[in-house]
Design an enzyme around this catalytic site. Structure first.
Site, PDB file in Angstrom:
ATOM      1  N   LYS A 195       0.833  -1.197   0.000  1.00 45.90           N
ATOM      2  CA  LYS A 195       0.000   0.000   0.000  1.00 45.90           C
ATOM      3  C   LYS A 195       0.874   1.256   0.000  1.00 45.90           C
ATOM      4  CE  LYS A 195      -1.792   2.601   3.103  1.00 45.90           C
ATOM      5  NZ  LYS A 195      -1.667   3.909   2.419  1.00 45.90           N
ATOM      6  N   GLU A 269       9.931   0.826  10.601  1.00 43.19           N
ATOM      7  CA  GLU A 269      10.936   1.864  10.383  1.00 43.19           C
ATOM      8  C   GLU A 269      10.222   3.186  10.587  1.00 43.19           C
ATOM      9  OE1 GLU A 269      12.632   4.687   9.118  1.00 43.19           O
ATOM     10  OE2 GLU A 269      12.959   3.902   7.091  1.00 43.19           O
ATOM     11  N   CYS A 303      13.402  10.470   7.197  1.00 43.06           N
ATOM     12  CA  CYS A 303      13.349   9.964   8.567  1.00 43.06           C
ATOM     13  C   CYS A 303      14.711  10.073   9.253  1.00 43.06           C
ATOM     14  CB  CYS A 303      12.853   8.525   8.584  1.00 43.06           C
ATOM     15  SG  CYS A 303      13.690   7.496   7.383  1.00 43.06           S
ATOM     16  N   GLU A 400       9.972  15.347  15.784  1.00 44.12           N
ATOM     17  CA  GLU A 400      10.297  15.240  14.369  1.00 44.12           C
ATOM     18  C   GLU A 400       9.456  16.259  13.596  1.00 44.12           C
ATOM     19  OE1 GLU A 400       9.020  11.657  12.113  1.00 44.12           O
ATOM     20  OE2 GLU A 400      11.094  11.602  11.410  1.00 44.12           O
TER      21      GLU A 400
HETATM   22  P1  NAI Z   1       1.619   7.914   8.651  1.00 44.49           P
HETATM   23  O1  NAI Z   1       2.414   7.046   9.551  1.00 44.49           O
HETATM   24  O2  NAI Z   1       0.191   8.175   9.004  1.00 44.49           O
HETATM   25  O3  NAI Z   1       1.631   7.310   7.165  1.00 44.49           O
HETATM   26  C1  NAI Z   1       2.561   6.361   6.679  1.00 44.49           C
HETATM   27  C2  NAI Z   1       1.817   5.252   5.961  1.00 44.49           C
HETATM   28  O4  NAI Z   1       0.998   4.553   6.893  1.00 44.49           O
HETATM   29  C3  NAI Z   1       0.874   5.730   4.868  1.00 44.49           C
HETATM   30  O5  NAI Z   1       0.866   4.798   3.819  1.00 44.49           O
HETATM   31  C4  NAI Z   1      -0.483   5.727   5.574  1.00 44.49           C
HETATM   32  O6  NAI Z   1      -1.566   5.606   4.699  1.00 44.49           O
HETATM   33  C5  NAI Z   1      -0.362   4.519   6.456  1.00 44.49           C
HETATM   34  N1  NAI Z   1      -1.228   4.502   7.631  1.00 44.49           N
HETATM   35  C6  NAI Z   1      -1.761   5.554   8.302  1.00 44.49           C
HETATM   36  N2  NAI Z   1      -2.501   5.125   9.337  1.00 44.49           N
HETATM   37  C7  NAI Z   1      -2.439   3.767   9.344  1.00 44.49           C
HETATM   38  C8  NAI Z   1      -2.989   2.742  10.175  1.00 44.49           C
HETATM   39  N3  NAI Z   1      -3.741   3.030  11.225  1.00 44.49           N
HETATM   40  N4  NAI Z   1      -2.687   1.448   9.887  1.00 44.49           N
HETATM   41  C9  NAI Z   1      -1.899   1.139   8.842  1.00 44.49           C
HETATM   42  N5  NAI Z   1      -1.378   2.065   8.022  1.00 44.49           N
HETATM   43  C10 NAI Z   1      -1.631   3.372   8.268  1.00 44.49           C
HETATM   44  O7  NAI Z   1       2.409   9.290   8.483  1.00 44.49           O
HETATM   45  P2  NAI Z   1       1.794  10.704   8.003  1.00 44.49           P
HETATM   46  O8  NAI Z   1       0.508  10.953   8.710  1.00 44.49           O
HETATM   47  O9  NAI Z   1       1.802  10.710   6.536  1.00 44.49           O
HETATM   48  O10 NAI Z   1       2.899  11.710   8.537  1.00 44.49           O
HETATM   49  C11 NAI Z   1       2.905  12.143   9.887  1.00 44.49           C
HETATM   50  C12 NAI Z   1       4.306  12.270  10.413  1.00 44.49           C
HETATM   51  O11 NAI Z   1       4.920  10.998  10.455  1.00 44.49           O
HETATM   52  C13 NAI Z   1       5.241  13.094   9.541  1.00 44.49           C
HETATM   53  O12 NAI Z   1       5.119  14.451   9.805  1.00 44.49           O
HETATM   54  C14 NAI Z   1       6.586  12.542   9.945  1.00 44.49           C
HETATM   55  O13 NAI Z   1       7.006  13.163  11.132  1.00 44.49           O
HETATM   56  C15 NAI Z   1       6.299  11.093  10.215  1.00 44.49           C
HETATM   57  N6  NAI Z   1       6.649  10.240   9.051  1.00 44.49           N
HETATM   58  C16 NAI Z   1       7.812   9.516   9.096  1.00 44.49           C
HETATM   59  C17 NAI Z   1       8.198   8.769   8.016  1.00 44.49           C
HETATM   60  C18 NAI Z   1       9.455   7.989   8.027  1.00 44.49           C
HETATM   61  O14 NAI Z   1      10.024   7.744   6.976  1.00 44.49           O
HETATM   62  N7  NAI Z   1       9.930   7.532   9.159  1.00 44.49           N
HETATM   63  C19 NAI Z   1       7.413   8.738   6.781  1.00 44.49           C
HETATM   64  C20 NAI Z   1       6.177   9.477   6.839  1.00 44.49           C
HETATM   65  C21 NAI Z   1       5.855  10.211   7.948  1.00 44.49           C
END
Ligand code: NAI
Ligand code: MG
Length: 491
Positions: A195, A269, A303, A400
């Site tokens: 996804k 991660e 990240c 972050e």
């Molecule tokens: P998120 O963690 O909500 O999204 C990442 C992925 O998880 C997306 O594909 C999303 O659709 C999916 N997702 C969201 N809720 C889920 C759930 N309950 N169960 C399974 N999958 C789910 O991150 P978001 O909201 O896009 O960004 C928020 C903050 O997270 C950012 O500001 C950043 O600080 C951090 N982040 C860190 C990342 C990294 O590479 N470590 C990548 C993206 C965001």
């Protein structure tokens, strides 16, 4: 006598040496109006859809599927069938052929993918062209090489594929994260339901075309787009044997709670708040380049971004001066322009989060610097930002931000640097800038971070494992270590 005097050339000298626009052509990308779900090698019509846009212009790009729990169920079913009907028992050397093909097709179509990545995600074309695409292809090449050598990688442990892997990826490196997830999974004989993030589905959907071109058997890779609800349905699905997640710590923790006791394998991660540590004996100009790369690369949507800069007190002033001067030369704007250094913020939501944290930095008393730059009117933008006078307790030093925002802190001794650097719930990466080899080794031992870069930053290679400590998650991706989460061992 100068060349100009000799030729008598009196053509006007530009008043100011700016770059002429150098946009990459969009014509190479042929977008469809709408995309369905890629399940069992076919495009299925979705019951719900949404529109995906370009964050640089807010222009709609395509209609994509918001996959429901039923759609996810069909995808998992297709993956299970493909696993049982041949993929898992195929000789490793045969699986490798498909991975090599995918890698080569990605190289051949690199420009098309790079343009689409920049269009849908906002990152500068320079980066998608020179970093995301070459690394994505390199991952497939690298894991293709392991597919027939698993017995040697894990001698006497009889490695076997786990089954169906559910993979959830973020929006900061859409195609590269897809490669990090899919390549090792397939090399080990698993099948996949992936996804993409809701804001950046398009390169994953174009990748389905690559899978068909490579004649990968139907159902080995299935792609379902949608937001967190789709991700949650995938995590919950009983037919999934392993979850690999990259994203926020908040969602990662929720997934871990949900899977506790289920027997499903899990790798996470998550976020980071990396320390980039600059000692007074370092090569200053190189360090400044490393600081800039560390936090402004990909708009800071990284990240492992070096978002906390620790400078030895004796050189704080010259470092900050040089840094500010360097920031004035960064070009912010059109992601498709080849001269752009800093592109668009990925989404309105992310921009809001950055603004909120930057406001908190101002309110808590940090001093802000932003170089003069004109931001485009449409789309989501944030100027490169440096905060000085930052206390460790400030939110901008703790949380972050995931944007082009750097917090500068100082230290006096190596021990103090280590203590401050480790004072975070995260532990994904760190950088050390010093001339002394012995100090680099000592620092690397002390820092609680999965990756420690020495006199460089944000360097990636498929042979090198990547992953976190503490709230940055667990499990490793890349290298030999990256195979393990996709294998089970019958002792
Ligand atoms: P998120 O963690 O909500 O999204 C990442 C992925 O998880 C997306 O594909 C999303 O659709 C999916 N997702 C969201 N809720 C889920 C759930 N309950 N169960 C399974 N999958 C789910 O991150 P978001 O909201 O896009 O960004 C928020 C903050 O997270 C950012 O500001 C950043 O600080 C951090 N982040 C860190 C990342 C990294 O590479 N470590 C990548 C993206 C965001
Ligand atoms: Mg979220």
């Amino acid at each position: 006598m100068t060349e100009l005097d000799r030729t008598g050339d009196r053509s006007p000298v530009p008043a100011d040496w700016t770059y002429a626009p150098a946009p990459e052509s969009r014509d190479i990308v042929r977008l469809r109006e709408r995309y369905g779900l890629f399940v069992g090698g076919e495009w299925l019509e979705p019951s719900e859809t949404y529109e995906t846009i370009s964050p640089a212009s807010e222009e709609p790009l395509a209609i994509v599927a918001q996959a429901t729990a039923e759609d996810v169920d069909r995808a998992v079913g297709a993956a299970r069938e493909a696993f049982a009907n041949g993929w898992s028992s195929l000789p490793g050397s045969e699986r490798a052929k498909y991975l090599f093909r995918i890698a080569r097709i990605l190289q051949e179509r690199a420009r098309e993918f790079a343009v689409l990545e920049s269009l849908n995600g906002g990152k500068p074309i320079k980066e998608s062209r020179d970093v995301d695409l070459p690394l994505a292809a390199a991952h497939f090449f690298y894991y293709a090489g392991w597919a027939d050598k698993l017995e040697y990688a894990f001698p006497n442990r009889r490695p076997k594929p786990v089954g169906v892997a559910g993979q959830i990826i973020p929006w900061n490196f859409p195609l590269l994260m897809l490669a990090w997830k899919i390549a090792p999974a397939l090399a080990c004989g698993n099948t996949v339901v992936l996804k993409p993030a809701e804001t950046t589905p398009l390169t994953a959907l174009l990748f389905c075309d690559v899978l068909r071109q490579a004649e990968l058997p139907a159902g080995v890779v299935n792609i379902v787009t949608g937001d967190g609800r789709t991700g949650a349905a995938l995590v919950e699905h009983e037919g999934v044997d392993k979850i690999a997640f990259t994203g926020s710590t908040e969602v990662g923790k929720a997934i871990q709670r949900q899977l506790a006791g289920s027997g499903k394998k899990l790798t996470l991660e998550l976020g980071g708040k990396a320390a980039n540590i600059v000692f007074d004996d370092c090569a200053l100009d190189q360090a400044v380049e490393g600081i800039v790369n560390g936090i402004y690369f990909n708009q800071g949507h990284v990240c492992c971004a070096g978002s906390r800069l620790f400078v030895q007190e004796s050189i704080c002033e010259p470092v900050v001066d040089k840094l500010k001067r360097r920031l004035e030369t960064l070009r912010v704007g059109d992601p498709l322009d080849k001269n752009t250094d800093v592109g668009a913020i990925n989404s309105a939501m992310q921009l809001e989060k950055i603004r909120e944290l930057v406001d908190s930095g101002r309110e808590e008393g940090a001093e802000i610097y932003q170089p003069p730059c004109r931001l485009p009117e449409k789309g989501y933008w944030f100027a490169p930002t440096v905060f000085t006078n930052v206390a460790q307790s400030y939110r901008i030093a703790q949380e972050e931000i995931f944007g082009p925002v750097l917090s500068v802190l100082t230290f006096r001794t190596p021990e103090e640097a280590v203590e401050k650097a480790n004072n975070t719930p995260y532990g994904l990466s760190a950088g050390v800038w010093t001339e002394k080899g012995s100090r680099i080794l000592w620092m690397a031992q002390q820092l609680r971070a999965g990756v420690v870069w020495a006199n460089t930053y944000n360097r990636f290679d498929p042979t090198s494992p990547f992953g976190g400590y503490k709230e940055s998650g667990f499990g490793r991706e890349g290298g030999l270590h990256g195979l393990e989460p996709y294998l089970r061992f019958d002792e």
